[in-house]
Design an enzyme around this catalytic site. Structure first.
Site, PDB file in Angstrom:
ATOM      1  N   ASP A 217       0.836  -1.200   0.000  1.00 52.62           N
ATOM      2  CA  ASP A 217       0.000   0.000   0.000  1.00 52.62           C
ATOM      3  C   ASP A 217       0.874   1.255   0.000  1.00 52.62           C
ATOM      4  O   ASP A 217       1.912   1.311   0.661  1.00 52.62           O
ATOM      5  CB  ASP A 217      -0.884  -0.036   1.251  1.00 52.62           C
ATOM      6  CG  ASP A 217      -1.914   1.065   1.283  1.00 52.62           C
ATOM      7  OD1 ASP A 217      -2.686   1.179   0.310  1.00 52.62           O
ATOM      8  OD2 ASP A 217      -1.958   1.801   2.284  1.00 52.62           O
ATOM      9  N   GLU A 274       1.564  -0.221  -4.993  1.00 51.68           N
ATOM     10  CA  GLU A 274       0.618   0.813  -5.405  1.00 51.68           C
ATOM     11  C   GLU A 274       1.430   2.077  -5.674  1.00 51.68           C
ATOM     12  O   GLU A 274       1.897   2.730  -4.745  1.00 51.68           O
ATOM     13  CB  GLU A 274      -0.415   1.066  -4.306  1.00 51.68           C
ATOM     14  CG  GLU A 274      -1.406   2.157  -4.663  1.00 51.68           C
ATOM     15  CD  GLU A 274      -2.238   2.620  -3.482  1.00 51.68           C
ATOM     16  OE1 GLU A 274      -3.346   3.120  -3.708  1.00 51.68           O
ATOM     17  OE2 GLU A 274      -1.778   2.485  -2.326  1.00 51.68           O
TER      18      GLU A 274
END
Length: 532
Positions: A217, A274
């Site tokens: 993330d 990401e």
């Protein structure tokens, strides 16, 4: 990428280079205990479906212990399963049974921040300024004579300032801590070596349990610039430009090299980051051989259904990975991005949106590299039209009800039956309501319909794995009519997309698969075809 195509039984260490990874949003996938929220037992229950679909791996969105202020992206214990989803024994069973079906298991890793209920943050609040405990996070004195102003003008991605002030242990107004997301998600201080060592421990904890990789993330976050300079345009909450001081700082690359070094001890595992950056050169840095194995390039997930835009997104994504010899990734949606059926729908016409989404599925599955499918995309689900009182995304509250957030693309999947909750749960009170009009989109309704979106995905995945024409790591562009694109893989596959308003001739070749039936031998608008 190797010129040899990689099937489910391909080289163990390189499996991810052309894999199809299915994103499971656990809250919305399958609820087996009847509390209205999906769980790991529900994922186990649906492994047969995933095997039938034909995916190589699943990526589990956050399942670690969390107060759920941001639905799991606020982690209070990174080495445990949240009771909402099950426990470690259920997780171990999931890994074991998935592997028995040749499905690998990857999971979300959240290194940029923790929950404000993490033991470290609780200790930081109690310890006081200048302490070792506070040094794990980004605490600063406020500005102004009384310290009542934030340390800089940074804004949170979720709206409002990126700083919150605390009350010190003696009861006086105190320091401020940084949170680039919700106030319940304090940013970690990655200049502190203790933070990296703890992440290494977390990674090994899960890798030792058989996990095959991680989705990382906010991979472009973590490192912060020296001195924390002000933003030039603080009103731009999230702009994804390379000059945003909150993200994409040079120091992040040393962190990714350290992460990669841990993965090297577990052959056959991979990570995907990401990565929201602007330039190809910036993106390429993240997927250098000693950093991320893969990086999400979101260009294809953010362009309109327009031939020129789609071609440019593909060409740009390939150019970015070519700079460093990396493997490209493709996705059309995820838990943060509107579903493609709704995104492609002109004036809200989801019928045309579905045709376009089917066509784009063939485009992305024809490309070299790794494909990520968001759960429900294979059913042709649109965004759900939810009432305001059903919204639970923190973006909704933090924006003062000006941004509806991401709930509409996170609604639970419809499995069977004719009325909500469509077999997702035994409870009608699901965490987000499921639209009654999804009755025709259930897995049950589509499974035996050879013209359904689910059947299209199953056929496409089978061909992708079994046909040698999908080999090679490049694409050759064909000349195509206005509004259309066509490309060829080195192995011989041809993909043609008609994004224009009129039927067009097909390139020469034998038709393998079309997203909608041909029109007197011509490729209709909003349609894609595979040929050899």
């Amino acid at each position: 990428m190797s010129e040899q195509y990689v099937s489910n039984s391909g080289p163990a260490d390189d499996w991810w280079r052309s894999a199809v990874v299915y994103q499971v949003y656990p809250r919305s996938f399958s609820d087996l205990n009847g509390d209205g929220v999906g769980d790991l037992a529900g994922v186990i229950d649906k492994l047969g479906y995933l095997e039938l679909l034909g995916v190589d791996a699943i990526w589990l969105s956050p399942i670690m212990r969390s107060p759920m202020a941001d639905h799991g992206y606020d982690v209070s214990d990174p080495r445990d399963i949240d009771p909402l989803f099950g426990d470690l024994s259920v997780f171990d069973r999931l890994v074991r049974e998935a592997h028995d079906r040749d499905i690998r298991v990857t999971m979300d890793l959240v290194p940029n921040h923790t929950s404000d209920q993490h033991a470290w943050f609780t200790a930081a609040l109690a310890a006081g300024p200048g302490s070792r405990e506070r040094a794990r996070y980004i605490f600063r004195d406020g500005l102004g004579d009384d310290g009542s102003l934030p340390p800089n003008n940074w804004t949170s991605v979720f709206g409002g300032p990126a700083w919150s002030r605390i009350t010190e242990p003696d009861g006086t107004p105190g320091q401020w801590y940084m949170h680039l997301f919700a106030p319940q998600q304090p940013d970690l201080n990655w200049d502190n070596l203790e933070v990296l060592e703890d992440l290494r421990t977390t990674m090994r904890f899960w890798l030792d349990r058989g996990v095959d990789g991680f989705r990382i993330d906010v991979s472009h976050g973590m490192a912060k610039p020296e001195g924390l300079p002000d933003m030039e345009h603080p009103s731009e909450i999230l702009k994804h430009t390379d000059d945003d001081p909150r993200f994409n700082r040079e120091g992040v690359h040393a962190i990714h090299r350290a992460i990669h070094a841990v993965m090297d001890d577990y052959p056959g595992t991979f990570n995907v980051g990401e990565v929201w950056v602007e330039s190809n050169e910036a993106f390429a840095k993240y997927v250098r051989p000693d950093e991320l194995h893969l990086g999400f390039n979101f260009r294809l997930a953010t362009v309109d259904f327009d031939g020129d835009q789609i071609r440019e997104a593909i060409a740009s994504s390939l150019a970015a990975t070519d700079l460093v010899g990396a493997t490209p990734t493709w996705t059309l949606s995820n838990h943060d991005v509107p579903r493609e059926v709704s995104r492609y729908a002109p004036a809200g016409d989801t019928g045309i949106g579905e045709l376009r989404a089917r066509a784009m599925a063939l485009v992305e599955l024809a490309l070299p590299g790794t494909v990520f499918i968001y759960n429900g995309a294979e059913l042709g689900l649109p965004n759900a039209d939810l009432p305001d009182d059903a919204l639970v995304d923190p973006v909704w509250e933090n924006s003062g009800h000006t941004d509806r957030g991401r709930d509409e693309c996170r609604v639970p999947l419809p499995w069977e039956g004719t009325e909500p909750p469509f077999g997702f749960s035994s409870s009608a009170d699901t965490w987000l309501p499921i639209p009654a009009e999804w009755a025709s989109l259930t897995v049950e309704a589509q499974l035996e319909d050879i013209f359904s979106t689910l059947s299209l995905y199953r056929q496409a995945l089978e061909l992708r794995y079994n046909r040698p024409e999908f080999s090679g790591d490049t694409v050759e562009w064909y000349g195509a009519p206005d509004g259309c694109i066509a490309f060829r893989r080195p192995g011989g596959l041809i993909c043609a997309l008609n994004a224009s308003d009129v039927p067009v001739p097909l390139p020469p070749g034998q038709v393998l698969l079309v997203s909608t039936p041909l029109d007197a031998g011509l490729l209709p608008p909003n349609t894609a075809a595979w040929l050899v």
